[in-house]
Design a protein around this motif. Structure first.
Motif, PDB file in Angstrom:
ATOM      1  N   TYR A 208       0.838  -1.184   0.000  1.00  0.00           N
ATOM      2  CA  TYR A 208       0.000   0.000   0.000  1.00  0.00           C
ATOM      3  C   TYR A 208       0.876   1.238   0.000  1.00  0.00           C
ATOM      4  O   TYR A 208       2.026   1.204   0.423  1.00  0.00           O
ATOM      5  CB  TYR A 208      -1.006   0.007   1.153  1.00  0.00           C
ATOM      6  N   SER A 209       0.275   2.324  -0.477  1.00  0.00           N
ATOM      7  CA  SER A 209       1.009   3.577  -0.609  1.00  0.00           C
ATOM      8  C   SER A 209       0.101   4.718  -0.179  1.00  0.00           C
ATOM      9  O   SER A 209      -1.038   4.810  -0.623  1.00  0.00           O
ATOM     10  CB  SER A 209       1.440   3.768  -2.070  1.00  0.00           C
TER      11      SER A 209
ATOM     12  N   PHE B 215       5.846   3.743  -0.227  1.00  0.00           N
ATOM     13  CA  PHE B 215       4.935   2.612  -0.136  1.00  0.00           C
ATOM     14  C   PHE B 215       5.418   1.681   0.977  1.00  0.00           C
ATOM     15  O   PHE B 215       6.587   1.738   1.394  1.00  0.00           O
ATOM     16  CB  PHE B 215       4.823   1.855  -1.469  1.00  0.00           C
ATOM     17  N   GLN B 216       4.516   0.854   1.467  1.00  0.00           N
ATOM     18  CA  GLN B 216       4.813  -0.056   2.564  1.00  0.00           C
ATOM     19  C   GLN B 216       4.391  -1.472   2.199  1.00  0.00           C
ATOM     20  O   GLN B 216       3.427  -1.676   1.454  1.00  0.00           O
ATOM     21  CB  GLN B 216       4.059   0.346   3.845  1.00  0.00           C
TER      22      GLN B 216
ATOM     23  N   ILE C 201       1.652  -9.881   2.649  1.00  0.00           N
ATOM     24  CA  ILE C 201       2.196 -10.930   1.782  1.00  0.00           C
ATOM     25  C   ILE C 201       3.014 -10.320   0.652  1.00  0.00           C
ATOM     26  O   ILE C 201       2.829 -10.619  -0.515  1.00  0.00           O
ATOM     27  CB  ILE C 201       1.071 -11.821   1.210  1.00  0.00           C
ATOM     28  N   ALA C 202       3.999  -9.481   0.982  1.00  0.00           N
ATOM     29  CA  ALA C 202       4.741  -8.741  -0.034  1.00  0.00           C
ATOM     30  C   ALA C 202       5.809  -9.577  -0.759  1.00  0.00           C
ATOM     31  O   ALA C 202       6.274  -9.178  -1.833  1.00  0.00           O
ATOM     32  CB  ALA C 202       5.392  -7.526   0.613  1.00  0.00           C
TER      33      ALA C 202
ATOM     34  N   SER D 198      -1.115  -0.359  11.409  1.00  0.00           N
ATOM     35  CA  SER D 198      -0.237   0.607  10.749  1.00  0.00           C
ATOM     36  C   SER D 198      -1.093   1.626  10.028  1.00  0.00           C
ATOM     37  O   SER D 198      -2.108   1.284   9.427  1.00  0.00           O
ATOM     38  CB  SER D 198       0.663  -0.100   9.735  1.00  0.00           C
ATOM     39  N   TYR D 199      -0.664   2.894  10.059  1.00  0.00           N
ATOM     40  CA  TYR D 199      -1.446   3.959   9.435  1.00  0.00           C
ATOM     41  C   TYR D 199      -1.669   3.674   7.966  1.00  0.00           C
ATOM     42  O   TYR D 199      -0.753   3.372   7.224  1.00  0.00           O
ATOM     43  CB  TYR D 199      -0.726   5.297   9.595  1.00  0.00           C
ATOM     44  N   GLY D 200      -2.910   3.769   7.556  1.00  0.00           N
ATOM     45  CA  GLY D 200      -3.250   3.600   6.153  1.00  0.00           C
ATOM     46  C   GLY D 200      -3.487   2.171   5.731  1.00  0.00           C
ATOM     47  O   GLY D 200      -3.888   1.911   4.597  1.00  0.00           O
TER      48      GLY D 200
END
Lengths: 113, 110
Positions: free
Chosen positions: A48-49, A55-56, A60-61, B94-96
């Motif tokens: 997600y960004s 982005f984080q 399951i990256a 976590s934020y977001g």
């Protein structure tokens, strides 16, 4: 019309190949997300960004990579390191923050052949 | 406790029945919650938002119990067209981060 567009709708990949899924939105949303859905299961967060150039990893990256060079675009690359890539991939966007709904694209169905 | 956990289902109910699903969450700091509906092989779409104790929209009622950390979705007078998978969504630790439950399958039969 404003919305979020994923392409292609169906994608076939040979084992060992990298493939990139497109996600574009014209909703002026800061936040974008990638989820994976397997048959009969819920959505699992890949990446997600919240803002451009940041982005984080989600839950399951491993085996995936993303970029966020433009606010409108959040492409997902499924690399050869992803051992079981066949799934339904959903991209979403939202106004930044926790209290807003997410809008989804129509999804890309990826099949490894 | 998992970040978000839903009733396993599936639920098979006759038309006209009332059915309720529960969703528990672990992040006590969460302020907003969502119920999404997903039809087969389609993307999820927002059904209801829950920001305070509850929300009602026609036959659908969503309730929030902060003390016990769960949200529920009640469907009254079920229609055949209500058949779908219902997903609850909770902001993560976590934020977001938006975390989805695994979904509850509802089938309404004649």
């Amino acid at each position: 019309d404003g919305g979020i567009t994923q392409s292609p709708k169906y994608l076939f990949r040979k084992e060992g190949q990298n493939v990139t899924l497109s996600c574009e939105q014209n909703l002026n949303h800061d936040a974008m997300y990638w989820y994976r859905q397997d048959p009969g299961q819920g959505l699992r967060l890949i990446y997600y960004s919240q803002i451009v150039n940041d982005f984080q990893k989600g839950d399951i990256a491993e085996g995936y990579s993303v970029s966020r060079e433009k606010k409108e675009s959040f492409p997902l690359t499924v690399t050869s390191a992803q051992k079981n890539p066949t799934a339904f991939y959903l991209c979403a966007s939202s106004i930044q923050g926790e209290n807003t709904e997410a809008f989804f694209g129509q999804g890309t169905r990826l099949t490894v052949v | 406790r998992k970040e978000v956990e839903q009733d396993p289902g599936p639920f098979n109910v006759p038309e006209g029945a009332t059915v309720a699903f529960n969703c528990t969450y672990s992040n006590s700091a969460s302020q907003s919650f969502f119920w999404y509906r997903q039809d087969c092989r389609k993307e999820p779409k927002l059904l209801m938002s829950v920001y305070s104790s509850g929300n009602e929209d026609g036959r659908f009622t969503a309730q929030l119990n902060r003390a016990s950390q769960y949200i529920s979705l009640l469907i009254r007078d079920s229609k055949l067209s209500d058949s779908a998978t219902y997903l609850c969504v909770v902001p993560g630790t976590s934020y977001g981060k938006l975390t989805f439950g695994q979904g509850t399958i509802l089938t309404v039969h004649p």
